[in-house]
Structure formats: C-alpha cells, structure tokens
Design an enzyme around this catalytic site. Structure first.
Site, PDB file in Angstrom:
ATOM      1  N   ARG A 119       8.419 -61.051 105.385  1.00  0.00           N
ATOM      2  CA  ARG A 119       8.370 -59.770 104.691  1.00  0.00           C
ATOM      3  C   ARG A 119       8.626 -60.020 103.203  1.00  0.00           C
ATOM      4  NH1 ARG A 119      12.612 -55.455 103.827  1.00  0.00           N
ATOM      5  NH2 ARG A 119      11.338 -53.951 102.732  1.00  0.00           N
ATOM      6  N   HIS A 163       9.235 -52.301  96.287  1.00  0.00           N
ATOM      7  CA  HIS A 163      10.645 -52.695  96.465  1.00  0.00           C
ATOM      8  C   HIS A 163      11.320 -52.559  95.103  1.00  0.00           C
ATOM      9  CE1 HIS A 163      13.390 -55.139  99.325  1.00  0.00           C
ATOM     10  NE2 HIS A 163      14.133 -54.824  98.280  1.00  0.00           N
ATOM     11  N   GLU A 208      13.716 -48.952 101.351  1.00  0.00           N
ATOM     12  CA  GLU A 208      14.963 -48.214 101.160  1.00  0.00           C
ATOM     13  C   GLU A 208      14.853 -47.066 100.154  1.00  0.00           C
ATOM     14  OE1 GLU A 208      18.290 -50.857 100.510  1.00  0.00           O
ATOM     15  OE2 GLU A 208      18.193 -51.525 102.589  1.00  0.00           O
ATOM     16  N   ASN A 334      16.555 -51.345 107.866  1.00  0.00           N
ATOM     17  CA  ASN A 334      17.405 -52.301 107.157  1.00  0.00           C
ATOM     18  C   ASN A 334      18.832 -51.924 107.519  1.00  0.00           C
ATOM     19  OD1 ASN A 334      15.013 -52.993 105.936  1.00  0.00           O
ATOM     20  ND2 ASN A 334      15.678 -52.572 103.844  1.00  0.00           N
ATOM     21  N   TYR A 336      22.907 -52.925 107.550  1.00  0.00           N
ATOM     22  CA  TYR A 336      23.971 -53.793 107.047  1.00  0.00           C
ATOM     23  C   TYR A 336      25.357 -53.421 107.553  1.00  0.00           C
ATOM     24  CZ  TYR A 336      20.627 -56.142 104.124  1.00  0.00           C
ATOM     25  OH  TYR A 336      19.552 -56.895 103.713  1.00  0.00           O
ATOM     26  N   GLU A 397      15.380 -55.742 107.740  1.00  0.00           N
ATOM     27  CA  GLU A 397      16.443 -56.504 107.064  1.00  0.00           C
ATOM     28  C   GLU A 397      17.740 -56.399 107.851  1.00  0.00           C
ATOM     29  OE1 GLU A 397      17.412 -55.683 102.945  1.00  0.00           O
ATOM     30  OE2 GLU A 397      15.295 -55.370 102.477  1.00  0.00           O
TER      31      GLU A 397
HETATM   32  C1  NOJ Z   1      18.712 -54.171 100.859  1.00  0.00           C
HETATM   33  C2  NOJ Z   1      17.649 -54.397  99.846  1.00  0.00           C
HETATM   34  O1  NOJ Z   1      16.407 -54.023 100.345  1.00  0.00           O
HETATM   35  C3  NOJ Z   1      17.614 -55.815  99.323  1.00  0.00           C
HETATM   36  O2  NOJ Z   1      16.804 -55.821  98.199  1.00  0.00           O
HETATM   37  C4  NOJ Z   1      19.021 -56.290  99.047  1.00  0.00           C
HETATM   38  O3  NOJ Z   1      19.049 -57.525  98.412  1.00  0.00           O
HETATM   39  C5  NOJ Z   1      19.769 -56.340 100.356  1.00  0.00           C
HETATM   40  N1  NOJ Z   1      19.828 -55.003 100.917  1.00  0.00           N
HETATM   41  C6  NOJ Z   1      21.215 -56.839 100.237  1.00  0.00           C
HETATM   42  O4  NOJ Z   1      21.949 -55.953  99.471  1.00  0.00           O
END
Ligand code: NOJ
Length: 491
Positions: A119, A163, A208, A334, A336, A397
C-alpha cells in the site's frame, strides 16, 4: 503443516467457527458476542487462510523525498515542514527515505519479506503541480515504473490517491473547506485511474479523512495548521462529497476497480458504565470512526453531537448526501489504539460533541507512548462488521513505534514489535473466527520514515533506515513477519 491449506473461504470459516465454539464455554442462550468472551483467552496457534494477504504500507510524503523534482509542485506538507517550529527537530520530507530514486530497492525489500501487497500513495502535486490542469507525464511515469516493478515481483499494488499532501495552490484557494475542491479532486482521481487503472486494480480514495481534517483544520498540529472548528466541519463534508464523486468517476473509467478508503478507527470504550459515558462513547465512534463511512454506505451522517448534527455549519445543501453515497467495495481500517471516553457538558473545553477522549495507560506503552491493547482491535472489528454487514474489510494499517537500532553486528533486535504483532494478529484471527471478513493485513510501515509532526523521532518500520546513509536493514520483526507471511501460521 497445520494450515487451512486446501480449504476455500467458506470451508475455512465453518471449521474456524466450530474451532472457536469448542474453545469457549458460552452461557446458554448466547451467541459468540464479543463482550461475553474472556479477552485473555487466545486461539493461538492460529493459521490464516491461504488466500489471506500480508502486506506493508507507506505514503508518498513520508518516504519519497525528491520534493521538488521532475515538475512536482509544492504541497501543504512541504510548506508546513519548511515553516520553522512546525515539525520536531526542524525535519522535513525533502529527502525522507529517498524512495523516489530507490523504489526498486524497496520492492526488493517487500520481496524479501514475502509480502504480497504494497500500500503506497500518489503525491497529487507530482501529477498536477498546482492541483489543476494537464497531468505531469514524469509524475505519472514514476508511479507506472513503481507499479510495474511490483507486478513483476507478484505484489499487489494497493494505491491511495490522497495521503494528505494537498497541492499548496489548492490550499491557497481555500483548501478542503472549499466545496470546489471536490471537483478538483475528482478530476485528479480520473486522471490517475485513466493512467494507472490498467495495472492497479485496488484503490483507497483517501487516507484517514478524520485525521487530516481534524488535525489539519481544527487542532492545527498538521498541515495546513488551521484552528477553526467550523472550517474543519465544512472540510469533512467536502471530503465526503469528494469521496462519492471520485468513486463514481473512477468506476466510470473502469467498473472493475475495487475501491475503498483507509479510515482511522479506534476502539471507543466508555470510561465508566454510566449511561452518559456510554452515549459519549457512541458519539466518539460516530465522529471518529464512521463519519466518512456512513455517508458513503447509507447516505446520512451518524449522530455525533448531543443535539442534531450541525449540518448548516457544515454547509450541507440539498442533494449533497446523494453525492456522498458510494457503495465502497471494501473498508480499509487503520487501527492503532483504544480511546477511553467520558461525557462532558457540550461546549465545555474544546468539545462541541460533549465528549472527552483520553488515552488508556493500562497496557504497556510504545515509544510513542501509545498503549498496546490488542483486544481493542478485536472489539472494533466486531463492531464495524456488525454495523456494516457484508462489506469486506482490509487492515490498511496497524503498527507501533519503537526506537530499537542496529547492534554491532548490524542486527535490529526489536522484540517488542514482534510481541505487538503477535498480539494484534492474534486478535485479528479471533475476529476472523467470529466471521469478520478481513482479507488483508498491511503493517505500518514497510520502513522507518517521516512521521509527520514528529519528524524522524518515531520509527514504525519493519525495516530500519539509517537516514544519513539511506541504508536499509531488516529488523528482527521483519524476519518474523516474513515467516508468518510465508506460512500463514501465527505461533
Ligand atoms: C496513520 C497514518 O496514515 C500514517 O501516515 C502514520 O504514519 C501512521 N498512522 C502512524 O502514526
């Protein structure tokens, strides 16, 4: 070999579900509801189905460098990073990982890691320096060469159109709060799909959208560094219109394209069991997770405010919601971290939504101080697949920043990233056993790179990059992930 080698998806799910059922003793009368399951119980060892795709992700501004080469125009991130005081250490993406020149080496890394999907994103100002008019052939050519290299290595290109690197000229004309941007973006999407749609079948329209609208237009900590909530809300609406229009334009160019967006999502957990906090957590989910999903799939905005959504402030006109509609072929997620959410009186502090979000610190922290809490991933996946039944998911992600560096033998022992991966992939497997339809996982990131306002102070890569020499070194986590990608067995 312990894999689901010869099973097709349906057979896999059937056997997986019966395996799941035999792992848990469920109270009578209950289905496999997430909240009933003990989060500490694991299905390890888990085997991913044969057709499951392992990949890695990057983004143009974070890796390419060559910020003003071959006719590329200035982006809002060039401007932001070149402004004193915006990025940690005064760092910029001027050179980054120099991937614009070293892309062949980077494709070789993907091959060494046994990955089957990459990606990456396209820099809009490489294609249209000012965001309008004729495409720059040199810009398009770069992405053709990159894509052909991937295809030669039998790696699926998953291309993100946006992006975050908006052409600066379009920001000067009002940026995302300006409705005209939807049309500009759609033209750009059309140009790119005409040029590359013959070789790239899978696309993310945006990366995002919540992050680039809120951090860029309301919080001011990302480009273009504005701090105006009303403008931010307008920007979210323009992005939603742009998503719908670009989707249709791309399908007109080639109806076979598989098109989604990579949405940032967090598990929004009420801070207490109180009714107010539960409601606040639902509002946080609405604004933070599905604000750009629901207009596309259902043609409306989810309830994110204590009263009605501020449609007037957002500049919503009649007919707009029809424009936002787009039957996305997949949802990119994505993921986290989880967020704890409590209710506060609307308008208090910064919040118009009556929501106070804060990070949980119960689990171990990464070097970015983000909590490691894998079960949140499972909870989020269960919720999304329940709310938007039938839409395939791709993890676009997931990853962590740890600062481990090479030892004297040139080895990068990043055991904590291996533990992170194990934990999150295990929860992904658990969700799949509960019928969540996930077809791919992309680790963020292939290699250490420019982490936005953090500059080079965070390292998310499976591959270590020495930014003085541009030498790349596969970390221990990269070797671990390569083995998983080859066998599908999570041990
Ligand atoms: C989400 C973002 O899409 C990416 O650009 C970023 O580096 C990562 N999270 C980590 O923060």
């Amino acid at each position: 070999m312990g894999r689901w080698n010869n099973l097709n998806r349906r057979e896999f799910l059937t056997s997986a579900l019966s395996a799941a059922a035999s792992f848990y003793v469920l109270p009578p009368g209950h289905g496999l509801a997430g909240e009933l399951l003990n989060p500490q119980m694991r299905f390890a060892p888990f085997s991913f189905p044969e057709e499951f795709i392992f990949g890695a992700a990057t983004a143009a501004y974070q890796i390419e460098g060559a910020w003003n080469e071959d006719g590329k125009g200035e982006s809002i991130w060039d401007r932001f990073a070149h402004t004193v005081g915006k990025v940690k250490g005064g760092s910029t993406g001027d050179v980054a990982c120099d991937s614009y020149h070293r892309y062949k080496e980077d494709v070789e890394l993907l091959e060494k890691l046994n990955l089957k999907s990459y990606r990456f994103s396209i820099s809009w100002p490489r294609i249209q320096a000012d965001g309008t008019g004729k495409p720059n052939p040199k810009g398009l050519d770069y992405y053709k060469r990159l894509t052909d290299e991937l295809l030669k290595a039998k790696i699926r290109p998953l291309c993100t159109l946006y992006h975050w690197d908006l052409p600066q000229k379009l920001e000067d004309a009002g940026g995302w709060p300006n409705r005209e941007l939807a049309g500009r973006f759609t033209e750009y999407a059309e140009i790119v799909t005409r040029a590359l749609g013959d070789r790239i079948s899978h696309w993310c329209i945006f990366n995002e959208p919540w992050v680039f609208t809120f951090l860029g237009y309301s919080w001011g900590i990302h480009a273009p560094a504005r701090t105006n909530f009303a403008e931010c809300m307008r920007a979210t609406h323009v992005v939603n219109i742009a998503q719908g229009q670009a989707f249709r334009a791309m399908k007109t160019v080639n109806p076979k394209l598989q098109i989604g967006t990579a949405f940032s999502m967090a598990h929004c957990q009420p801070a207490t069991a109180l009714q107010e906090d539960r409601k606040a957590a639902d509002r946080a989910h609405a604004l933070g997770n599905v604000w750009f999903v629901q207009p596309a799939l259902r043609g409306d905005y989810p309830a994110a405010f204590p009263g009605p959504n501020p449609l007037e402030m957002m500049g919503v006109k009649s007919g707009d919601l029809e424009q936002c509609r787009a039957p996305l072929d997949f949802l990119g997620i994505n993921y986290y971290r989880r967020q704890l959410v409590s209710a506060i009186p609307p308008g208090e502090g910064e919040s118009a939504t009556g929501v106070h979000n804060f990070d949980a610190h119960e689990g171990p922290l990464t070097d970015f101080a983000w909590e490691v809490w894998p079960t949140g991933f499972y909870e989020l996946l269960m919720r999304i697949s329940h709310e938007y039944k039938g839409v395939p998911l791709e993890i676009t992600e997931n990853g962590c920043s740890y600062l481990d560096s090479p030892d004297e033998h040139g080895r990068v022992p990043d055991e904590r990233r291996i533990q992170f991966l194990r934990g999150y992939l295990d929860e992904l497997g658990r969700a799949m056993l509960h019928s969540v339809n996930v077809r791919a996982y992309h680790h963020w990131s292939l290699m250490d790179n420019f982490e936005w306002a953090e500059g080079y102070a965070q390292r998310f890569g499976l591959v270590y990059v020495d930014f003085r020499t541009q030498k790349r070194m596969i970390k221990d986590s990269g070797k671990w992930y390569a083995k998983l990608a080859e066998t599908g067995d999570l041990e």
